[in-house]
Design an enzyme around this catalytic site. Structure first.
Site, mmCIF file in Angstrom:
data_model
loop_
_atom_site.group_PDB
_atom_site.id
_atom_site.type_symbol
_atom_site.label_atom_id
_atom_site.label_comp_id
_atom_site.label_asym_id
_atom_site.label_seq_id
_atom_site.Cartn_x
_atom_site.Cartn_y
_atom_site.Cartn_z
ATOM 1 N N SER A 65 75.677 -13.986 18.676
ATOM 2 C CA SER A 65 76.240 -12.639 18.719
ATOM 3 C C SER A 65 76.103 -11.940 20.069
ATOM 4 C CB SER A 65 75.597 -11.823 17.603
ATOM 5 O OG SER A 65 76.225 -10.597 17.491
ATOM 6 N N GLU A 369 74.753 0.829 11.549
ATOM 7 C CA GLU A 369 73.635 0.923 12.476
ATOM 8 C C GLU A 369 74.171 1.626 13.720
ATOM 9 O OE1 GLU A 369 70.701 -2.615 11.945
ATOM 10 O OE2 GLU A 369 72.664 -3.451 12.329
ATOM 11 N N ALA A 370 73.288 2.302 14.441
ATOM 12 C CA ALA A 370 73.727 3.022 15.643
ATOM 13 C C ALA A 370 74.384 2.060 16.630
ATOM 14 C CB ALA A 370 72.537 3.718 16.285
ATOM 15 N N ARG A 497 59.445 -1.538 17.219
ATOM 16 C CA ARG A 497 59.536 -2.635 16.233
ATOM 17 C C ARG A 497 59.834 -3.946 16.961
ATOM 18 N NH1 ARG A 497 64.843 -3.714 15.804
ATOM 19 N NH2 ARG A 497 64.584 -5.208 14.119
ATOM 20 N N SER A 499 61.878 -7.142 17.754
ATOM 21 C CA SER A 499 63.269 -7.545 17.532
ATOM 22 C C SER A 499 63.301 -8.790 16.664
ATOM 23 C CB SER A 499 63.927 -7.833 18.879
ATOM 24 O OG SER A 499 65.096 -8.603 18.686
ATOM 25 N N THR A 501 66.044 -10.700 16.865
ATOM 26 C CA THR A 501 67.054 -11.556 17.495
ATOM 27 C C THR A 501 66.696 -11.935 18.932
ATOM 28 O OG1 THR A 501 68.311 -9.649 18.274
ATOM 29 C CG2 THR A 501 68.955 -10.553 16.147
HETATM 30 C C1 G16 Z 1 71.993 -8.421 14.529
HETATM 31 C C2 G16 Z 1 71.956 -7.816 13.149
HETATM 32 C C3 G16 Z 1 71.975 -6.306 13.241
HETATM 33 C C4 G16 Z 1 70.824 -5.835 14.118
HETATM 34 C C5 G16 Z 1 70.871 -6.547 15.488
HETATM 35 C C6 G16 Z 1 69.669 -6.260 16.342
HETATM 36 O O1 G16 Z 1 73.178 -8.066 15.176
HETATM 37 O O2 G16 Z 1 73.055 -8.296 12.409
HETATM 38 O O3 G16 Z 1 71.869 -5.786 11.945
HETATM 39 O O4 G16 Z 1 70.879 -4.465 14.316
HETATM 40 O O5 G16 Z 1 70.910 -7.947 15.292
HETATM 41 O O6 G16 Z 1 68.526 -6.705 15.671
HETATM 42 P P1 G16 Z 1 67.099 -6.704 16.340
HETATM 43 O O7 G16 Z 1 66.848 -5.301 16.789
HETATM 44 O O8 G16 Z 1 66.197 -7.131 15.222
HETATM 45 O O9 G16 Z 1 67.144 -7.645 17.497
HETATM 46 P P2 G16 Z 1 74.002 -9.108 16.016
HETATM 47 O O10 G16 Z 1 75.257 -8.396 16.344
HETATM 48 O O11 G16 Z 1 73.183 -9.482 17.213
HETATM 49 O O12 G16 Z 1 74.180 -10.250 15.054
#
Ligand code: G16
Length: 543
Positions: A65, A369-370, A497, A499, A501
């Site tokens: 993503s 989400e924002a 928090r 992450s 991802t």
């Molecule tokens: C994914 C999730 C979203 C989340 C984002 C960031 O988005 O589908 O719901 O807000 O990751 O997550 P984090 O803050 O835990 O890194 P995407 O667009 O990267 O798939």
């Protein structure tokens, strides 16, 4: 299940080359592509098992993503198009981390624990974003799926929301739509054209600029551009010829609060930016003084919710509308929703899977989400109520018209998951109906200045949170320090928090003015660095 073949492939062809533990995070597994082959082989098999349990097709999407290359990742999509059930995230994590020689044992345990009929049929719907590494990873997943004698339907390069959509189309035997790229595009376009307001416009312009983050979303955007040319003038940039997510895309624009590379220089031009797999969107513009303005997921959510609220009121229907956000929602947006719009608002953990679930509690749930990830979901009985009102002769004409417009809106929405391009068409429909330019939309409320910062630490999992990530439970002393820092600023708010991802801790800060937001973000980042074993350069705290 051909266990001996699975064992051989696992040990000889797909050994785990990574020493770190894999975690099924906010949106599946994500890391450098070079570590993912064994994982894709295993997730292909897991998707088959999930499909056997549910007696329906399961999706497998290869994407990272918003992350830049060389990252890639994988996530599974449940038969109803929603994210994988939480219990199965844990199963996925255990399979991902099992030693190569214990794969068969681990799989047999999963089969036993979940009473899986190994002879049941299984279908896996496969898709990948535009990353080069996706080609090989897709092959690894197919080898896993084929080792179990299941059926794989490979859609090749598609957006994440298309994958979710295809899963639902296939599992509803076409009732939700046709499971082809053309079917997806034409459903969206037909609904958009039908919903279009025919009155003359004074402020809304057909001209829209779209930054496709050099990702797979460019393909769909080009198709929309062609199909909708008489209704919406889409000017596409970062169309896939440049580097994916590099200085462009929804995440870059939202976090850095700047326009992406190659953005048009026309003042007040309405611009949208999507992310690498087209499941997020935010809007922005530069005013006549060159000042950047962001209209993020909160602004999109409030635009949609207020429009739906008006239509519900005019139609006279009894429908419970609600909005779901996360802790990242700007405080000004929450005040606007509950104070001015008078719409119930809920807050969940980050991750669309949580928002989607919570939104089910309303007849119509708008969740965003924002960062621009969101959609609208409608209860079946609410859809029936609306459809009935649209054709009911005992209703007044304006009631019928409002119900009909709600029907049109339902058809533009991709209810399976946040879909940047479906969301874009919803926003365009509403701006057109309201006859608003982007400046007017932006004035609906003024965001509190806010900042998001990433802090690198030795192990981000030492950060534990509660209350939808608004309070920090560990490491000891961090929440007390955040409280003390926040108390120094008027309208201050901050939380941290890990992450799900990226290998970072995220810090969010909000305050009455920009300088304070910067300072608070810097101070909280420093506290994280000091109390959670920061690595690399110390965060910068502005004076
Ligand atoms: C994914 C999730 C979203 C989340 C984002 C960031 O988005 O589908 O719901 O807000 O990751 O997550 P984090 O803050 O835990 O890194 P995407 O667009 O990267 O798939």
């Amino acid at each position: 299940m051909n266990y001996s073949e699975i064992h051989n492939i696992s040990v000889t062809q797909y050994p785990n080359k990574c020493s770190r533990k894999f975690e099924y995070g906010t949106a599946g597994f994500r890391t450098r592509a070079e570590y993912l082959d064994h994982l894709l082989f295993r997730m292909g098999i897991l998707a088959v098992l999930r499909s056997k349990v549910k007696g329906a097709a399961v999706g497998l999407m290869i994407t990272a993503s918003h992350n830049e290359e060389p990252d890639n990742g994988v996530k599974l999509v449940d038969p109803n198009g929603e994210m994988l059930e939480t219990k199965w995230e844990t199963i996925a994590t255990s399979l991902a981390n099992a030693p190569d020689s214990e794969i068969v044992e681990t799989l047999k345990k999963i089969v036993n624990d979940n009473n899986i009929d190994e002879n049941a049929s299984a279908v896996v719907i496969l898709g990948r974003d535009s990353r080069q590494s996706g080609v090989g990873l897709s092959r690894s997943a197919i080898i896993g799926i084929k080792a179990t004698n299941a059926i794989v339907k490979d859609f090749g390069v598609i957006t994440t929301p298309q994958l979710h959509y295809f899963v639902v189309c296939i599992n509803t035997n076409g009732a939700y739509g046709e499971a082809t790229t053309n079917g997806y595009i034409s459903k969206l376009c037909r609904a958009f054209i039908k919903a279009k307001d025919s009155n003359t416009k004074n402020f809304y312009s057909k001209k829209l600029f779209v930054d496709a983050a050099n990702g797979v979303g460019a393909i769909v955007t080009k198709a929309l551009q062609k199909e909708l040319k008489d209704f919406l003038e889409i000017n596409l940039f970062n169309d896939g010829t440049g580097t994916l997510n590099h200085q462009c895309g929804a995440d870059y624009v939202k976090i850095n609060q700047v326009a992406p590379i190659n953005s048009p220089t026309i003042s007040n031009a309405r611009c949208a930016t999507i992310d690498g797999d087209a499941d997020r969107i935010v809007y922005y513009y530069n005013d006549e003084n060159g000042k950047f303005h962001l209209l993020d997921g909160d602004k999109i959510a409030t635009l949609i919710a207020s429009y739906i609220k008006d239509l519900i009121e005019i139609s006279g229907l009894s429908i419970l509308l609600g909005l779901v956000q996360t802790a990242y929602a700007n405080g000004a947006s929450t005040n606007y929703i509950s104070g001015l719009l008078n719409i119930p608002v809920a807050c969940t953990d980050t991750g669309v899977k949580y928002l989607h679930q919570r939104a089910h509690e309303f007849d119509i749930g708008v969740y965003f989400e924002a960062n621009g990830h969101g959609t609208v979901i409608f209860k079946d009985k609410t859809v029936e109520l609306i459809q009935e009102a649209a054709t009911n002769n005992t209703c007044t004409e304006s009631q019928r018209k409002a119900a009909l417009q709600l029907c049109n809106l339902i058809n533009i929405v991709n209810q399976t998951v946040g879909d940047a391009l479906s969301d874009m068409l919803i926003v365009e429909t509403i701006l057109d109906a309201r006859d608003w330019d982007i400046v007017t939309w932006n004035r609906s409320y003024i965001d509190f200045p806010n900042r998001q910062v990433k802090v690198h630490v030795k192990d981000r999992n030492v950060i534990k949170t509660t209350d939808a990530a608004r309070r920090c439970l560990s490491p000891p002393g961090l929440q007390e320090k955040i409280d003390e820092l926040v108390s120094r600023y008027s309208k201050g708010r901050s939380f941290v928090r890990p992450s799900g991802t990226e290998d970072v801790v995220r810090v969010y800060a909000e305050a009455e003015n920009s300088a304070d937001a910067d300072k608070l973000a810097g101070e909280v980042s420093l506290a994280v660095y000091q109390l959670a074993h920061g690595v690399g350069p110390m965060p910068n705290v502005p004076l």
